[in-house]
Design an enzyme around this catalytic site. Structure first.
Site, PDB file in Angstrom:
ATOM      1  CB  CYS A   2      20.697  -7.993  36.176  1.00 45.59           C
ATOM      2  SG  CYS A   2      21.762  -8.668  34.888  1.00 45.59           S
ATOM      3  CG  ASP A  99      26.441 -16.046  34.369  1.00 44.43           C
ATOM      4  OD1 ASP A  99      25.967 -15.299  33.486  1.00 44.43           O
ATOM      5  OD2 ASP A  99      26.666 -15.646  35.530  1.00 44.43           O
ATOM      6  CB  SER A 368      35.890  -5.344  46.449  1.00 45.74           C
ATOM      7  OG  SER A 368      35.944  -5.095  47.840  1.00 45.74           O
TER       8      SER A 368
END
EC number: 6.3.5.4
Length: 644
Positions: A2, A99, A368
């Site tokens: 976010c 979470d 990644s």
């Protein structure tokens, strides 16, 4: 994942927070929220933009307020299920499955002591309505950014620097020391900020603002200590099971209520993660890039696509290939805006374009292989610095002869670049230097004299400050292992300052979350418990990780020549960007302001054009610095997204 923002004891805090949050809209297109509350003689305002990944319902919305605590949080917590069970057994109750709620309840129970227990990437602000205190915190390794600005007893913070620039009316003063540092490195180190008043909360730390105006700082995790502990483990013969640690990290990084995909370049790191992810998510998607054939030929780039296809076929991965033939004249100002600070790595464009393509296909989360090279000594500079120690034992007259011969060789012909010559010239530029100086020179853009010759003479003292800072950070360790000293230097400087920074900013520009399983506290602990002579074996870099990966991947993938997640800069510079380079060198703002010397820039262009030296990366960074500086000094480029 976010965007977070807020103010504490700041004039007109409500309107400022709303503006901050608006500038961060691309980081969280799925929702927005704000929280306000008295805080002593002032007020606190928290803002949030949501990219919904875990618990897509309203119970995951932010700022999250519960039992006198308010939290605005950016990140992912990969051990949230375990912490949730522990908190529930201690009497905590949960409304949803996010979470965010786990972080809130962990804070309620343990305060700042919860921070070293959080395994993930995060930056957050938590306000306690009872005490009136606001605490900011950032993850252990600096994966997620947090910028702040303090004036008197007031504070304003945000996930991006451009948001702070916007709410101050574009009046923040450029920090010339940060610009000098960016010329040296081609990025701004995490210890500095491109604007003077602004700062970055350091990785592994927290900051507490009290209503009486007092401010406290604390550090809860220190990479230097982790490296020292790893060395002791290695001495005791306690070597980690790397394959198990990396697989467990990859599995935990797949935690999501939305589709997850991977970057797949065909190199070791992305192939290893993709293969492991496919074990736990059969049929997972992966994204890879290729370049225009003529650009790849000119740059002498390896054909990575065939390796990516091989991995995808072997592990049942749904591979999406993207050919990058970007309009760099259009992308350059867009990327400069999104990167917040002058970052001259063209890999940011690759990340943005891959994430944009994934987002269009409905993918919000990407894995990644970032961080493996830094932690396991996978860059050419690591091997080169090791080879330099041997080279220094060669008789000096012979070294002088080699240097003179290589100096006469061209780095390019009219039709293609000569990569081996570029590498040889680069190696000889640092091979005779002392350890710290050689390591710095092996990956930075200029030596001391070149940098002094490029910039305003009045900034000579600043150059010395920047070079001293590098030496201080590099030498601040208790390691007697040369390879791990380099890895520690990279993990403290190169990784957060460049790779994690551009990955966060360019991916979030495409409203996409990138996760980095190698940059995980448990993987890092394991990495520094591997001795340097297990990381570089003979001329093989990243040997310990390759050994772990060989249990999963074909040997031809594991031991293939190293590829580059970069771009065909020489081709772009000689074609697409040549007119822009001439304009910036002759009449750019950096030249007109006196920050850069026109004659020095012209020499760079002339030597590059003649093929005597490869200055394509230097000139690309001059372009990024020019565009950033125009926006920063006009008050426009960082006030609005109209350039996007």
């Amino acid at each position: 994942m976010c965007g977070i923002a807020g103010t504490y004891h700041w004039p007109d805090g409500k309107a400022v927070t709303d503006r901050l949050t608006e500038v961060l809209a691309h980081r969280g297109p799925d929702g927005a929220g704000r929280y306000s509350h008295p805080a002593g003689a002032g007020e606190v305002h928290l803002g949030h933009r949501r990219l919904a990944i875990v618990d897509l319902s309203g119970t995951g919305a932010q700022p999250m307020v519960s039992g006198g605590l308010a939290l605005t949080y950016n990140g992912e917590l990969y051990n949230a299920p375990e912490l949730r069970r522990e908190l529930e057994s201690a009497g905590a109750s949960f409304r949803g499955t996010s979470d965010t709620e786990v972080v809130l309840e962990a804070w309620r129970r343990w305060g700042t002591d919860c921070l070293p227990r959080l395994r993930g990437m995060f930056a957050f602000a938590v306000f306690d309505e009872r005490t009136g205190e606001l605490v900011l915190a950032r993850d252990q390794l600096g994966i997620k950014p947090l910028f702040l600005l303090r004036r008197g007893e007031g504070l304003v913070f945000a996930s991006e620097l451009k948001a702070l620039a916007a709410v101050t009316g574009g009046k923040l003063e450029v920090d010339h020391a940060a610009m000098v540092a960016s010329l040296l490195y081609y990025w701004v180190p995490d210890s500095r900020c491109a604007f003077r008043e602004a700062e970055k909360l350091p990785p592994g730390s927290w900051l507490r603002c009290r209503p009486d105006g007092r401010v406290e700082h604390g550090r809860y995790w220190n990479l230097k200590d982790v490296a020292a502990e790893g060395q002791e483990r290695a001495r005791s013969g306690e070597l980690p099971d790397l394959a198990a640690v990396v697989e467990e990290s990859t599995r935990s990084h797949l935690l999501s209520d939305v589709p997850v995909a991977t970057f797949l370049s065909g190199g070791l790191d992305s192939s290893y993660l993709t293969a492991l992810a496919a074990r736990h998510r059969p049929g997972i998607s992966a994204y890879t890039i290729g370049f225009r054939a003529e650009d790849a030929r000119f740059e002498a780039m390896p054909d990575d696509l065939r390796y990516a296809r091989q991995v995808a076929a072997r592990f049942g991965v749904d591979l999406h290939e993207i050919e990058i033939a970007p309009d760099v004249l259009d992308l350059l100002p867009r990327m400069t805006y999104h990167l917040d600070e002058p970052i001259g790595d063209p890999a940011a464009i690759n990340t943005f374009l891959i994430c944009s393509a994934a987002r269009e296909a409905g993918v919000k989360v990407m894995l990644s292989g970032m961080g493996a090279d830094e932690l396991f000594a996978g860059y050419r500079k690591h091997l080169a610095n090791l080879l330099a120690l041997r080279y220094q034992r060669v008789p000096r007259p012979l070294r002088r002869g080699v240097s003179a011969a290589v100096d006469r060789l061209p780095v390019a012909t009219s039709r293609r670049g000569l990569r081996s010559v570029r590498f040889a010239k680069r190696f000889l530029s640092f091979a005779d230097l002392p350890e710290e100086t050689a390591f710095r020179r092996s990956y930075t853009m200029y030596d001391r004299q070149e940098l002094l010759g490029l910039i305003d003479p009045d900034l000579a003292g600043t150059v010395e400050d920047v070079l001293t800072e590098h030496a201080d950070v590099y030498e601040d360790n208790e390691l007697d292992d040369f390879v791990n000293r380099m890895c520690l230097g990279d993990a403290r400087m190169f990784l957060p300052g460049l790779n994690l920074a551009y990955t966060d900013r360019s991916s979030m520009a495409a409203s996409t979350e990138v996760r980095v399983p190698f940059v995980d506290v448990e993987v890092v602990r394991a990495a520094f418990a591997v001795p340097g002579d297990r990381k570089i074996v003979g001329r093989q870099g990243k040997a310990a990780l390759k050994e772990a990966a060989a249990s999963v991947l074909p040997r031809e993938i594991v031991y293939r020549p190293k590829g580059l997640f970069s771009a065909p800069l020489r081709a772009w510079m000689s074609r697409d960007l040549a007119p822009l380079v001439r304009e910036v060198v002759n009449d750019g703002e950096l030249v007109r302001s006196g920050f850069l010397r026109r004659d020095a820039l012209r020499r760079l262009v002339a030597e590059d054009a003649a093929g005597r030296r490869d200055f394509s990366k230097h000139l690309w960074h001059v372009l990024t610095l020019e565009y950033w500086y125009r926006g920063a000094t006009s008050g426009a480029g960082h006030n609005t997204s109209s350039t996007v």
